[in-house]
Write an enzyme that holds these catalytic residues in place. Structure first.
Site, PDB file in Angstrom:
ATOM      1  N   ASP A  45      17.821  64.768  46.720  1.00 41.27           N
ATOM      2  CA  ASP A  45      16.830  64.821  47.812  1.00 41.27           C
ATOM      3  C   ASP A  45      15.622  65.673  47.397  1.00 41.27           C
ATOM      4  OD1 ASP A  45      18.453  67.086  47.823  1.00 41.27           O
ATOM      5  OD2 ASP A  45      18.454  67.313  50.004  1.00 41.27           O
TER       6      ASP A  45
ATOM      7  N   TYR B  74      27.577  50.675  44.609  1.00 43.52           N
ATOM      8  CA  TYR B  74      27.269  49.241  44.578  1.00 43.52           C
ATOM      9  C   TYR B  74      28.537  48.416  44.338  1.00 43.52           C
ATOM     10  CZ  TYR B  74      22.175  49.080  44.816  1.00 43.52           C
ATOM     11  OH  TYR B  74      20.874  49.112  45.238  1.00 43.52           O
TER      12      TYR B  74
ATOM     13  N   ASP C 157      18.117  53.383  42.695  1.00 46.20           N
ATOM     14  CA  ASP C 157      17.470  52.292  43.420  1.00 46.20           C
ATOM     15  C   ASP C 157      16.331  52.849  44.272  1.00 46.20           C
ATOM     16  OD1 ASP C 157      17.121  49.668  44.455  1.00 46.20           O
ATOM     17  OD2 ASP C 157      18.231  50.264  46.254  1.00 46.20           O
TER      18      ASP C 157
HETATM   19  C1  IPM Z   1      16.667  46.400  42.681  1.00 50.88           C
HETATM   20  C2  IPM Z   1      16.950  45.619  43.932  1.00 50.88           C
HETATM   21  C3  IPM Z   1      18.415  45.212  43.939  1.00 50.88           C
HETATM   22  C4  IPM Z   1      19.231  46.472  44.008  1.00 50.88           C
HETATM   23  C5  IPM Z   1      18.816  44.230  45.048  1.00 50.88           C
HETATM   24  C6  IPM Z   1      17.964  42.980  45.034  1.00 50.88           C
HETATM   25  C7  IPM Z   1      20.266  43.887  44.985  1.00 50.88           C
HETATM   26  O1  IPM Z   1      16.575  46.343  45.054  1.00 50.88           O
HETATM   27  O2  IPM Z   1      16.887  45.867  41.581  1.00 50.88           O
HETATM   28  O3  IPM Z   1      16.208  47.538  42.785  1.00 50.88           O
HETATM   29  O4  IPM Z   1      19.485  47.022  45.087  1.00 50.88           O
HETATM   30  O5  IPM Z   1      19.664  46.919  42.943  1.00 50.88           O
HETATM   31 MN    MN Z   2      15.641  48.270  44.609  1.00 56.24          MN
END
Ligand code: IPM
Ligand code: MN
Length: 373
Positions: free
Chosen positions: A228, A142, A252
């Protein structure tokens, strides 16, 4: 009893609608001797872009730094699909996470008995499920640099994202995982997920989690799964898990999967926590539902406010030292569901379809009943 200062950032889409239900609940608690809450509001995401051409302002960031907790709704929507990348709605949320140092994202997946039939999995697989996905939130792909798209000049472009983890980042998230597993007193188990068969970050992740375990948490069981295979296990038999610890991107994805086990994304709260300050003993924190801004149903009064209300419950528990009130909120949600009230996302036969406001009102009514006993 201290006054709790909360910064509310409703955001876009259904964010303001679900946040309105939390505001109602806070007002009710203030009026019924269940704490003294002071709230301020700010813009974030697309709504902030419309007003200020940025996804979050410096002033709002400054207020987030001093709040006892930040409550966040949701950001994004098709309206802002074409705004510049660095001011896209999501940038506001990512900046909050990064600047406040919120490295530990706790995403519980709890399946309320009343909702077991809303899950796409069989009742026996999900009924009574209570697990936590602990997602590393300020590192990995990220935020890793370089993060670029370069024109190669031959009609081709090259996109690069960088997955990077340092030892200290893995150590501190592992500690949170082991401490959570210990405190929950359930299976007393942590499952770490990575891809060490393909990724160097996976190799280091596996090594560091194992070391922290051997050094400090031998009383907790540690298991490793490739991410996975872990995803597959999560839908095959989710009750084998207690606390799953994983990196930012896997977390995520896996937390969306886990959310669906519980019947609906509209049910899941989350807490994002920073390091405990040695002097004040406080930690920065932000609470948000796992669901997004759901532009398709925004403005219709149909959104499920439970994840947002439960996120406020987590703020009471993890930041404001009000576990009793947090328990009451959880019980009020369970009681409301047991009565058969459902928003559209969790609708099932024989249940009563309600909108956002009615669901919020019903939860407050259950709180009132609990307060009276
Ligand atoms: C989450 C969301 C966020 C992420 C987005 C909105 C940036 O999907 O909090 O899971 O990818 O972390
Ligand atoms: Mn998310």
């Amino acid at each position: 009893m201290p006054t709790h200062h909360l910064l509310l950032l409703p955001g876009d889409g259904i964010g303001p609608e679900v946040m309105a239900e939390v505001k109602k609940l806070i007002a009710w608690m203030n009026a019924h001797g269940m704490g003294t809450f002071e709230t301020e509001e700010g813009l974030v995401g697309g709504s902030c872009y419309d007003a200020h051409k940025v996804a979050i302002t410096e002033e709002t960031m400054a207020r987030a730094h001093v709040a006892d907790a930040v409550l966040f709704g949701a950001v994004g929507g098709p309206k802002w699909d074409n705004v510049p990348y660095d001011v896209r709605p999501e940038a506001g949320l990512l900046r909050l996470r990064k600047d406040l140092g919120l490295f530990a994202n706790i995403r519980p997946a709890i399946c309320y008995p009343a909702l077991a039939d809303s899950s796409s999995l069989k009742r026996e697989v999900v009924d009574g499920l209570d697990i936590i996905i602990l997602r590393e939130l300020t590192g990995g792909v990220y935020f890793g640099e370089p993060k670029t798209i370069t024109d190669l000049g031959n009609g081709q472009k090259r996109a690069i994202d960088t997955q990077v983890y340092d030892t200290y980042e893995i150590e501190r998230i592992s500690r949170v995982a082991f401490e959570l597993a210990r405190a929950r007193k359930k299976l007393n188990k942590v499952t770490s997920m990575e891809k060490r068969n393909v990724m160097k970050t996976g190799v280091l992740w596996h090594e560091v989690v194992s070391q922290v375990h051997a050094r400090e948490f031998e009383d907790v069981t540690l298991e490793h799964q490739l991410a996975d295979a872990g995803g597959m296990q999560l839908v095959r038999w989710p009750k084998q898990f207690d606390v799953i610890v994983t990196d930012n991107l896997f977390g995520d994805m896996l937390s969306d999967v886990a959310a669906m086990l519980t019947g609906s994304l509209g049910m899941l709260p989350s807490a994002s926590l920073g390091e405990v300050d040695a002097k004040t003993k406080k930690r920065k924190s932000l609470y948000e539902p796992v669901h997004g801004s759901a532009p398709d149903i925004a403005g219709k009064g149909a959104a499920n406010p439970i994840a947002m209300i439960a996120s406020f419950g987590m703020a009471l528990r993890y930041s404001l030292n009000r576990g009793k009130e947090a328990d009451m909120i959880d019980q009020a949600i369970a009681a409301t569901l047991a009565q058969g009230l459902r928003t559209a996302d969790i609708k099932s036969e024989g249940c009563k379809l309600v909108g956002t406001k009615e669901m919020g009102d019903a939860i407050i009514a259950e709180m009132a009943k609990l307060a009276a006993t």
